[in-house]
Design a protein around this motif. Structure first.
Motif, PDB file in Angstrom:
ATOM      1  N   HIS A  64      37.616  72.435 -15.528  1.00 11.10           N
ATOM      2  CA  HIS A  64      38.819  72.408 -17.106  1.00 11.10           C
ATOM      3  C   HIS A  64      38.317  72.228 -18.340  1.00 11.10           C
ATOM      4  O   HIS A  64      38.434  73.399 -19.274  1.00 11.10           O
ATOM      5  N   HIS A  65      37.642  71.239 -18.361  1.00  8.45           N
ATOM      6  CA  HIS A  65      36.462  70.534 -19.628  1.00  8.45           C
ATOM      7  C   HIS A  65      35.815  71.728 -19.770  1.00  8.45           C
ATOM      8  O   HIS A  65      35.317  72.045 -21.337  1.00  8.45           O
ATOM      9  N   THR A  66      34.944  73.176 -18.918  1.00  9.31           N
ATOM     10  CA  THR A  66      34.002  73.616 -19.657  1.00  9.31           C
ATOM     11  C   THR A  66      34.479  74.924 -20.818  1.00  9.31           C
ATOM     12  O   THR A  66      35.474  75.338 -20.496  1.00  9.31           O
ATOM     13  N   ARG A  67      33.634  74.929 -21.422  1.00  8.17           N
ATOM     14  CA  ARG A  67      34.848  75.779 -23.028  1.00  8.17           C
ATOM     15  C   ARG A  67      34.704  76.731 -22.624  1.00  8.17           C
ATOM     16  O   ARG A  67      33.745  77.620 -21.671  1.00  8.17           O
ATOM     17  N   GLU A  68      36.008  77.600 -23.052  1.00  9.23           N
ATOM     18  CA  GLU A  68      36.090  78.874 -23.338  1.00  9.23           C
ATOM     19  C   GLU A  68      36.530  79.350 -21.612  1.00  9.23           C
ATOM     20  O   GLU A  68      36.735  80.514 -21.698  1.00  9.23           O
ATOM     21  N   LEU A  69      36.313  78.162 -20.615  1.00 11.89           N
ATOM     22  CA  LEU A  69      36.072  78.823 -19.259  1.00 11.89           C
ATOM     23  C   LEU A  69      37.658  79.244 -18.988  1.00 11.89           C
ATOM     24  O   LEU A  69      37.748  80.144 -18.213  1.00 11.89           O
ATOM     25  N   LEU A  92      43.286  69.659  -9.142  1.00 10.60           N
ATOM     26  CA  LEU A  92      42.574  68.388  -8.251  1.00 10.60           C
ATOM     27  C   LEU A  92      42.833  66.958  -8.548  1.00 10.60           C
ATOM     28  O   LEU A  92      42.985  66.786  -7.973  1.00 10.60           O
ATOM     29  N   ASP A  93      42.244  66.916  -9.332  1.00 14.15           N
ATOM     30  CA  ASP A  93      42.159  65.732 -10.847  1.00 14.15           C
ATOM     31  C   ASP A  93      41.836  65.616 -12.052  1.00 14.15           C
ATOM     32  O   ASP A  93      42.302  66.745 -12.568  1.00 14.15           O
ATOM     33  N   GLU A  94      41.660  64.990 -12.583  1.00 15.30           N
ATOM     34  CA  GLU A  94      41.000  64.313 -14.374  1.00 15.30           C
ATOM     35  C   GLU A  94      40.317  66.074 -14.693  1.00 15.30           C
ATOM     36  O   GLU A  94      39.939  66.620 -15.870  1.00 15.30           O
ATOM     37  N   HIS A  95      39.094  66.082 -13.750  1.00 11.27           N
ATOM     38  CA  HIS A  95      38.168  67.897 -14.401  1.00 11.27           C
ATOM     39  C   HIS A  95      38.512  68.940 -12.743  1.00 11.27           C
ATOM     40  O   HIS A  95      38.903  69.793 -14.045  1.00 11.27           O
ATOM     41  N   PHE A  96      38.343  69.100 -12.254  1.00 11.27           N
ATOM     42  CA  PHE A  96      39.117  69.820 -12.006  1.00 11.27           C
ATOM     43  C   PHE A  96      40.178  71.070 -11.355  1.00 11.27           C
ATOM     44  O   PHE A  96      40.665  70.106 -10.576  1.00 11.27           O
ATOM     45  N   ILE A 113      36.437  92.943  -8.965  1.00  8.29           N
ATOM     46  CA  ILE A 113      36.869  91.853  -9.623  1.00  8.29           C
ATOM     47  C   ILE A 113      36.520  89.892  -9.481  1.00  8.29           C
ATOM     48  O   ILE A 113      37.356  89.243  -9.913  1.00  8.29           O
ATOM     49  N   ALA A 114      36.602  90.250  -7.486  1.00  8.44           N
ATOM     50  CA  ALA A 114      36.262  89.193  -7.278  1.00  8.44           C
ATOM     51  C   ALA A 114      34.928  88.786  -7.358  1.00  8.44           C
ATOM     52  O   ALA A 114      34.040  86.979  -8.390  1.00  8.44           O
ATOM     53  N   ASP A 115      33.793  89.653  -7.394  1.00  7.99           N
ATOM     54  CA  ASP A 115      32.370  88.908  -8.367  1.00  7.99           C
ATOM     55  C   ASP A 115      31.837  88.645  -9.701  1.00  7.99           C
ATOM     56  O   ASP A 115      32.036  87.492  -9.607  1.00  7.99           O
ATOM     57  N   ARG A 116      33.606  89.423 -10.753  1.00 13.70           N
ATOM     58  CA  ARG A 116      33.471  88.429 -11.788  1.00 13.70           C
ATOM     59  C   ARG A 116      33.757  87.196 -12.117  1.00 13.70           C
ATOM     60  O   ARG A 116      33.774  86.822 -12.608  1.00 13.70           O
ATOM     61  N   LEU A 117      35.355  87.392 -11.257  1.00 13.09           N
ATOM     62  CA  LEU A 117      35.276  85.727 -11.602  1.00 13.09           C
ATOM     63  C   LEU A 117      34.383  84.539 -10.833  1.00 13.09           C
ATOM     64  O   LEU A 117      33.896  83.833 -11.856  1.00 13.09           O
ATOM     65  N   GLY A 122      30.179  78.798 -14.839  1.00  9.40           N
ATOM     66  CA  GLY A 122      31.109  77.468 -14.666  1.00  9.40           C
ATOM     67  C   GLY A 122      32.370  77.272 -14.089  1.00  9.40           C
ATOM     68  O   GLY A 122      32.401  76.408 -12.779  1.00  9.40           O
ATOM     69  N   VAL A 123      32.143  78.350 -12.717  1.00 10.94           N
ATOM     70  CA  VAL A 123      32.659  78.865 -11.797  1.00 10.94           C
ATOM     71  C   VAL A 123      32.278  77.549 -10.553  1.00 10.94           C
ATOM     72  O   VAL A 123      30.660  77.600 -10.238  1.00 10.94           O
ATOM     73  N   LYS A 124      32.421  76.767 -10.092  1.00  9.38           N
ATOM     74  CA  LYS A 124      31.256  76.070  -9.159  1.00  9.38           C
ATOM     75  C   LYS A 124      31.377  76.863  -7.870  1.00  9.38           C
ATOM     76  O   LYS A 124      30.403  76.136  -6.900  1.00  9.38           O
ATOM     77  N   HIS A 125      32.836  77.136  -7.362  1.00  8.30           N
ATOM     78  CA  HIS A 125      32.162  77.236  -5.879  1.00  8.30           C
ATOM     79  C   HIS A 125      33.873  79.011  -6.558  1.00  8.30           C
ATOM     80  O   HIS A 125      34.222  78.214  -6.455  1.00  8.30           O
ATOM     81  N   GLY A 126      33.334  79.995  -5.507  1.00  7.30           N
ATOM     82  CA  GLY A 126      34.098  80.477  -5.529  1.00  7.30           C
ATOM     83  C   GLY A 126      33.683  81.473  -3.293  1.00  7.30           C
ATOM     84  O   GLY A 126      33.709  81.531  -3.823  1.00  7.30           O
ATOM     85  N   LYS A 127      35.590  81.994  -3.380  1.00 12.41           N
ATOM     86  CA  LYS A 127      35.340  82.908  -2.788  1.00 12.41           C
ATOM     87  C   LYS A 127      36.890  84.272  -2.464  1.00 12.41           C
ATOM     88  O   LYS A 127      37.706  83.584  -2.726  1.00 12.41           O
ATOM     89  N   LEU A 128      36.052  85.313  -1.791  1.00 13.42           N
ATOM     90  CA  LEU A 128      37.222  86.206  -2.006  1.00 13.42           C
ATOM     91  C   LEU A 128      37.431  85.909  -0.493  1.00 13.42           C
ATOM     92  O   LEU A 128      36.558  86.173   0.905  1.00 13.42           O
TER      93      LEU A 128
END
Ligand code: NI
Length: 138
Positions: A64-69, A92-96, A113-117, A122-128
């Protein structure tokens, strides 16, 4: 129906892992396992490109520290608010952050929308994960 034989080049490590996997799953041959994989890919593609109603979840992991993400992700969800039925956010922790969205709509719209997100920088991992709405499964 005609059958075509074709060869596949694979590095040894990948092939060894695949053989262990299909053995554990009880396949009698590589051909049978590969046929299943191909069928699964075709069905998944038909579903994701289709107009049938689907339900599912989109899982997103990001810092969530990633700018504007976070703003960008929220903005995309608001633009498609009719598809996003619910969301859960876990720090999850201080960052994630782990975000889980419950989505429902035409397969192809949900996929979009899943592909866009997931594709947002900055999104490290994602899954639909798509499932059925249950209609027609009785
Ligand atoms: Ni968070």
């Amino acid at each position: 129906m005609a059958t075509t034989r074709f060869g596949i080049s694979l590095d040894d490590t990948l092939l060894k892992r695949f053989d262990r996997l299909i053995d554990a799953k009880g396949y009698e041959s590589r051909s049978e396992a590969i046929r299943d994989l191909i069928r699964d890919t075709i069905v998944k593609d038909e579903w994701e490109a289709g107009s049938a109603e689907a339900a599912g979840t989109i899982t997103l992991l990001y810092d969530h520290h990633t700018r504007e993400l976070q703003d960008t992700l929220t903005h995309i969800q608001h633009r498609h608010h009719s598809l996003v039925q619910s969301s859960m956010h876990i720090h999850l922790d201080e960052h994630f952050c782990l975000e889980i969205l419950v989505v429902r709509g035409k397969g192809r719209d949900v996929k979009k929308i899943a592909d866009r997100l997931i594709g947002t920088k900055g999104v490290k991992h994602g899954k639909l994960t798509l499932t059925s709405t249950g209609k027609g499964l009785a």
